[in-house]
Design a protein around this motif. Structure first.
Motif, mmCIF file in Angstrom:
data_model
loop_
_atom_site.group_PDB
_atom_site.id
_atom_site.type_symbol
_atom_site.label_atom_id
_atom_site.label_comp_id
_atom_site.label_asym_id
_atom_site.label_seq_id
_atom_site.Cartn_x
_atom_site.Cartn_y
_atom_site.Cartn_z
ATOM 1 N N ALA A 167 0.133 5.233 -0.276
ATOM 2 C CA ALA A 167 -0.874 6.297 -0.351
ATOM 3 C C ALA A 167 -2.210 5.704 -0.792
ATOM 4 N N GLN A 168 -2.722 6.133 -1.944
ATOM 5 C CA GLN A 168 -4.021 5.661 -2.420
ATOM 6 C C GLN A 168 -3.914 4.443 -3.318
ATOM 7 N N SER A 169 -2.714 4.038 -3.698
ATOM 8 C CA SER A 169 -2.590 2.930 -4.644
ATOM 9 C C SER A 169 -2.003 1.699 -3.965
ATOM 10 N N ARG A 170 -2.160 0.581 -4.643
ATOM 11 C CA ARG A 170 -1.603 -0.684 -4.166
ATOM 12 C C ARG A 170 -0.737 -1.258 -5.290
ATOM 13 N N ARG A 196 0.864 -1.182 0.000
ATOM 14 C CA ARG A 196 0.000 0.000 0.000
ATOM 15 C C ARG A 196 0.897 1.227 0.000
#
Length: 115
Positions: A65-68, A63
């Motif tokens: 921030a907002q992305s994986r 993970r």
């Protein structure tokens, strides 16, 4: 690696889309959206492929921030390659013994021995 893990790896590798995803990840980590770009399929379909690869432990997701982002995990690929190399060696030895046996038979036939 137990056989079930090996079966998971080979099952995952059986699909050309999943192999293409692994080839892309060999160049570096990527998000699911980046991995989906070259394929004419839905994001949902690509996510299913990623889940199969993750279940086979060929990729991992972190993970950030907002992305994986997805990353290639080469441990299972190395184990699969070792399995293939071992079986290739066994079959090569068998072919070598067969060649020797056939050469001996031809030699016996040419000399008239062995009849």
């Amino acid at each position: 690696m137990v056989d079930d893990e090996l079966s998971l790896v080979f099952s995952a590798l059986a699909d050309p889309t999943r192999r293409a995803i692994l080839a892309r990840l060999a160049r570096g980590d990527a998000t699911a959206n980046q991995l989906a770009e070259p394929f004419a399929m839905t994001q949902q379909a690509v996510s299913k492929h990623l889940k199969v690869l993750e279940h086979a432990r060929l990729i991992s997701r972190t993970r950030s921030a907002q992305s994986r982002p997805c990353a290639l995990d080469t441990v299972r690929l190395d184990a699969a390659a070792s399995w293939i190399a071992e079986h290739r060696r066994v079959w090569a030895e068998r072919y070598d013994r067969l060649d020797e046996h056939l050469a001996a038979l031809r030699g016996e036939r040419e000399t008239g021995h062995g009849r």
